[in-house]
Enzyme design. Structure first.
Site, PDB file in Angstrom:
ATOM      1  N   HIS A  74      -8.760  10.216   3.295  1.00 32.78           N
ATOM      2  CA  HIS A  74      -8.391   9.106   2.416  1.00 32.78           C
ATOM      3  C   HIS A  74      -8.556   9.554   0.964  1.00 32.78           C
ATOM      4  O   HIS A  74      -9.574  10.141   0.607  1.00 32.78           O
ATOM      5  CB  HIS A  74      -9.250   7.877   2.689  1.00 32.78           C
ATOM      6  CG  HIS A  74      -8.654   6.614   2.151  1.00 32.78           C
ATOM      7  ND1 HIS A  74      -8.611   6.337   0.802  1.00 32.78           N
ATOM      8  CD2 HIS A  74      -8.054   5.566   2.768  1.00 32.78           C
ATOM      9  CE1 HIS A  74      -8.019   5.163   0.621  1.00 32.78           C
ATOM     10  NE2 HIS A  74      -7.670   4.677   1.797  1.00 32.78           N
TER      11      HIS A  74
ATOM     12  N   HIS B   4     -11.202  10.346   6.894  1.00 29.34           N
ATOM     13  CA  HIS B   4     -10.988   8.916   7.101  1.00 29.34           C
ATOM     14  C   HIS B   4     -10.472   8.565   8.495  1.00 29.34           C
ATOM     15  O   HIS B   4     -10.883   7.571   9.084  1.00 29.34           O
ATOM     16  CB  HIS B   4      -9.989   8.413   6.053  1.00 29.34           C
ATOM     17  CG  HIS B   4      -9.713   6.946   6.123  1.00 29.34           C
ATOM     18  ND1 HIS B   4     -10.693   5.987   5.945  1.00 29.34           N
ATOM     19  CD2 HIS B   4      -8.555   6.254   6.339  1.00 29.34           C
ATOM     20  CE1 HIS B   4     -10.163   4.781   6.047  1.00 29.34           C
ATOM     21  NE2 HIS B   4      -8.871   4.906   6.300  1.00 29.34           N
TER      22      HIS B   4
ATOM     23  N   GLU C  82       0.853  -1.185   0.000  1.00 30.88           N
ATOM     24  CA  GLU C  82       0.000   0.000   0.000  1.00 30.88           C
ATOM     25  C   GLU C  82       0.889   1.236   0.000  1.00 30.88           C
ATOM     26  O   GLU C  82       2.113   1.149   0.117  1.00 30.88           O
ATOM     27  CB  GLU C  82      -0.955  -0.010   1.196  1.00 30.88           C
ATOM     28  CG  GLU C  82      -1.992  -1.124   1.126  1.00 30.88           C
ATOM     29  CD  GLU C  82      -3.026  -1.050   2.236  1.00 30.88           C
ATOM     30  OE1 GLU C  82      -2.914  -0.165   3.098  1.00 30.88           O
ATOM     31  OE2 GLU C  82      -3.937  -1.887   2.245  1.00 30.88           O
TER      32      GLU C  82
ATOM     33  N   ARG D 280      -0.524   8.870   1.983  1.00 28.51           N
ATOM     34  CA  ARG D 280      -1.898   9.338   1.795  1.00 28.51           C
ATOM     35  C   ARG D 280      -2.035  10.857   1.737  1.00 28.51           C
ATOM     36  O   ARG D 280      -2.857  11.380   0.972  1.00 28.51           O
ATOM     37  CB  ARG D 280      -2.789   8.795   2.923  1.00 28.51           C
ATOM     38  CG  ARG D 280      -3.130   7.343   2.723  1.00 28.51           C
ATOM     39  CD  ARG D 280      -4.000   6.822   3.832  1.00 28.51           C
ATOM     40  NE  ARG D 280      -4.303   5.419   3.598  1.00 28.51           N
ATOM     41  CZ  ARG D 280      -4.877   4.628   4.477  1.00 28.51           C
ATOM     42  NH1 ARG D 280      -5.206   5.104   5.668  1.00 28.51           N
ATOM     43  NH2 ARG D 280      -5.116   3.369   4.204  1.00 28.51           N
TER      44      ARG D 280
ATOM     45  N   ARG E 205      -0.837   9.103   9.015  1.00 31.56           N
ATOM     46  CA  ARG E 205      -0.714   7.669   9.278  1.00 31.56           C
ATOM     47  C   ARG E 205      -0.320   6.884   8.043  1.00 31.56           C
ATOM     48  O   ARG E 205      -0.893   7.075   6.967  1.00 31.56           O
ATOM     49  CB  ARG E 205      -2.034   7.119   9.830  1.00 31.56           C
ATOM     50  CG  ARG E 205      -2.019   5.605  10.033  1.00 31.56           C
ATOM     51  CD  ARG E 205      -3.263   5.127  10.741  1.00 31.56           C
ATOM     52  NE  ARG E 205      -4.479   5.317   9.971  1.00 31.56           N
ATOM     53  CZ  ARG E 205      -4.903   4.495   9.003  1.00 31.56           C
ATOM     54  NH1 ARG E 205      -4.180   3.443   8.655  1.00 31.56           N
ATOM     55  NH2 ARG E 205      -6.047   4.721   8.378  1.00 31.56           N
TER      56      ARG E 205
END
Length: 518
Positions: free
Chosen positions: A240, A348, A126, A287, A383
């Site tokens: 997100h 998110h 990811e 992100r 994060r």
């Protein structure tokens, strides 16, 4: 702001007792409960059914070093790099070092992760990760983990799970937490405990559009704030990059980052792949970078979304790897094996929360916090993907171990605690109007881009709302949630104003033109 948001006299209401009280049935709450010594009575509260939480919605997976070409030092570096080096390095070391043992325990409890034909656990990649290290269960990893944890918790004789019970406020005396004031459909009563753990999840309902559960109203953070707990880093809200765009939905369906991890490409309305313009990792950048980049493309083209393209992958692979996402897209007349998926950034996660130490302890005695409710600065200013479920495991285990060591020396105490004030009544229509207003304010002034002028305006409006709520009363879940939403909004905006320079997910600009030209 008043200390308690409802009237009560502790001596005049029903009281129940337990050794450990855990508020929340996500991964943090359940895993903590399962690691408490079985000799102690544990009560776990869910304000809805036990499956209604953000953990259950987690698609991508959980990060840990399980492949031979990976190691914890790389996981550490990826985490602090994604967090813009704002992380607490000791907390990150704890996270990556204790990941494997806790995940093995999770597997032993009964969690099924995807495996290859030889029985080895599959891992994917990811955004922000330098290696494939995301364990997953199709595209419903959180659902599988909550299934396993809840089934195990229901078997344990020392664990009592109570659904549809709202935690109103923490009961405190002399910087010591005694338990919590709760409400069901029939009454307000108290649960007194030797140790209390806040694991209430996120704050998504503070915004118009979110991937979060409908119950994510920031209750734990707001309760802790009223009780005098330290709250930190609330300006760091993660948006997100890829939620399924649908104009009519406020709760947006998440298109997992794992889709990009398996090769999907972001494209603008001209069908151009654009991420290479913004970051060397392209579509697998952290992100905050991807969300900013998408937002920039949307602004430049004056479009409400961009598109995610995985049509170049094998059809059978897509359906097998992402069955839930495929099914949801198909219900919106989008065949992701052939069509681009319209996506946009939405709220998110929050990196800030109730300040804790490395054992989940807050500045209030006998009060712990875990998961998204808490902040040990393990995520820094942004994060890293799939570290959230891991945080719930690692620090949930640490909290349980700490409680097991001290609980034998603690006695449950009864104090006279009361709150009896004259408040105006507030009806449900007024409550709903306030909720909507807060969401609009936050989505306009505290979204991906913030300005000092806009935040100042937002702060004034939210302070007016809080003053109004402070003088009103309505003993309903709707009112309590409204109060908590407004409180969390205030904490986010106040923290954002105090941080004058951009960092991670907190982006300060003077104008949209300035951002587009950057």
């Amino acid at each position: 702001m008043r200390r308690y948001i409802t009237n009560f006299r502790l001596n005049n209401i029903r009281k129940e007792y337990c050794d450990v009280l855990i508020i929340g049935t996500g991964i943090a709450g359940f895993y903590t409960s399962l690691n408490i010594d079985s000799n102690y009575k544990v009560v776990v509260l869910s304000k809805d059914k036990i499956s209604e939480n953000n953990s259950n919605l987690a698609q991508g997976g959980i990060a840990a070093c399980f492949s031979e070409d990976d190691d914890i030092n790389l996981h550490f570096e990826d985490t602090i790099k994604a967090g813009n080096y704002y992380n607490d390095k000791k907390a990150v070391k704890i996270l990556v070092q204790e990941a494997s043992d806790n995940i093995k325990k999770l597997i032993k409890i009964g969690t099924n992760f995807d495996k290859d034909k030889d029985g080895n656990i599959k891992v994917t990649k990811e955004g922000g990760h330098s290696k494939r290290r995301i364990l997953h269960s199709k595209d419903e990893t959180g659902k599988e983990i909550i299934r396993a944890l809840s089934e195990e918790a229901l078997k344990r004789e020392n664990i009592n799970i109570i659904e549809n019970l709202f935690a109103i406020d923490l009961l405190t005396v002399d910087d010591k937490c005694l338990g919590v004031l709760v409400k069901n459909e029939e009454e307000i009563y108290a649960i007194l405990s030797k140790a209390t753990v806040l694991a209430t999840g996120g704050i998504g309902q503070v915004y118009d559009n979110t991937t979060n559960s409908i119950i994510a109203t920031g209750d734990g953070i707001a309760m802790a704030y009223r009780a005098g707990a330290e709250i930190v880093d609330m300006e760091f809200v993660q948006f997100h990059p890829t939620a399924l765009y649908n104009e009519s939905d406020s709760k947006r369906f998440l298109i997992s980052e794992a889709v990009r991890g398996e090769g999907a490409v972001l494209r603008n309305s001209k069908r151009e792949a654009f991420m290479e313009k913004y970051h060397e990792l392209k579509d697998l950048a952290p992100r905050d970078i991807v969300a900013k980049s998408i937002f920039n493309e949307m602004l430049k083209e004056d479009k409400p979304c961009v598109y995610l393209d995985i049509t170049h992958k094998n059809e059978d692979f897509i359906k097998s790897r992402f069955p839930n996402i495929y099914k949801m897209c198909l219900s919106r007349n989008i065949d992701m094996t052939k069509d681009y998926i319209p996506v946009c950034p939405v709220q998110h996660y929050i990196m800030g929360g109730v300040k804790i130490d490395y054992f989940g302890r807050t500045n209030i005695q006998r009060l712990y916090a875990c998961g998204e409710t808490s902040c040990v600065r393990v995520h820094g200013a942004n994060r890293l993907a799939s570290n959230s479920l891991l945080e719930g495991l690692v620090f949930g285990n640490r909290i349980a171990n700490d409680i097991n060591k001290i609980i034998g020396r603690i006695e449950i105490e009864n104090y006279l605690i009361e709150n009896e004030e004259n408040y105006k009544r507030m009806d449900k229509k007024q409550i709903q109007e306030i909720k909507v207003k807060v969401k609009k304010i936050m989505s306009r002034y505290a979204f991906i881009l913030r300005s000092k002028k806009g935040l100042s305006k937002a702060l004034n409006m939210i302070e007016e709302i809080l003053n109004r709520l402070d003088n009103c009363k309505e003993d309903s879940r709707e009112f309590y949630e409204c109060f908590n939403i407004a409180t969390v909004a205030y904490l986010i905006v106040k923290a954002a104003l105090n941080r004058e320079k951009s960092l991670g997910s907190h982006i300060i600009v003077n104008s949209l033109e300035e951002f587009k030209d950057a």
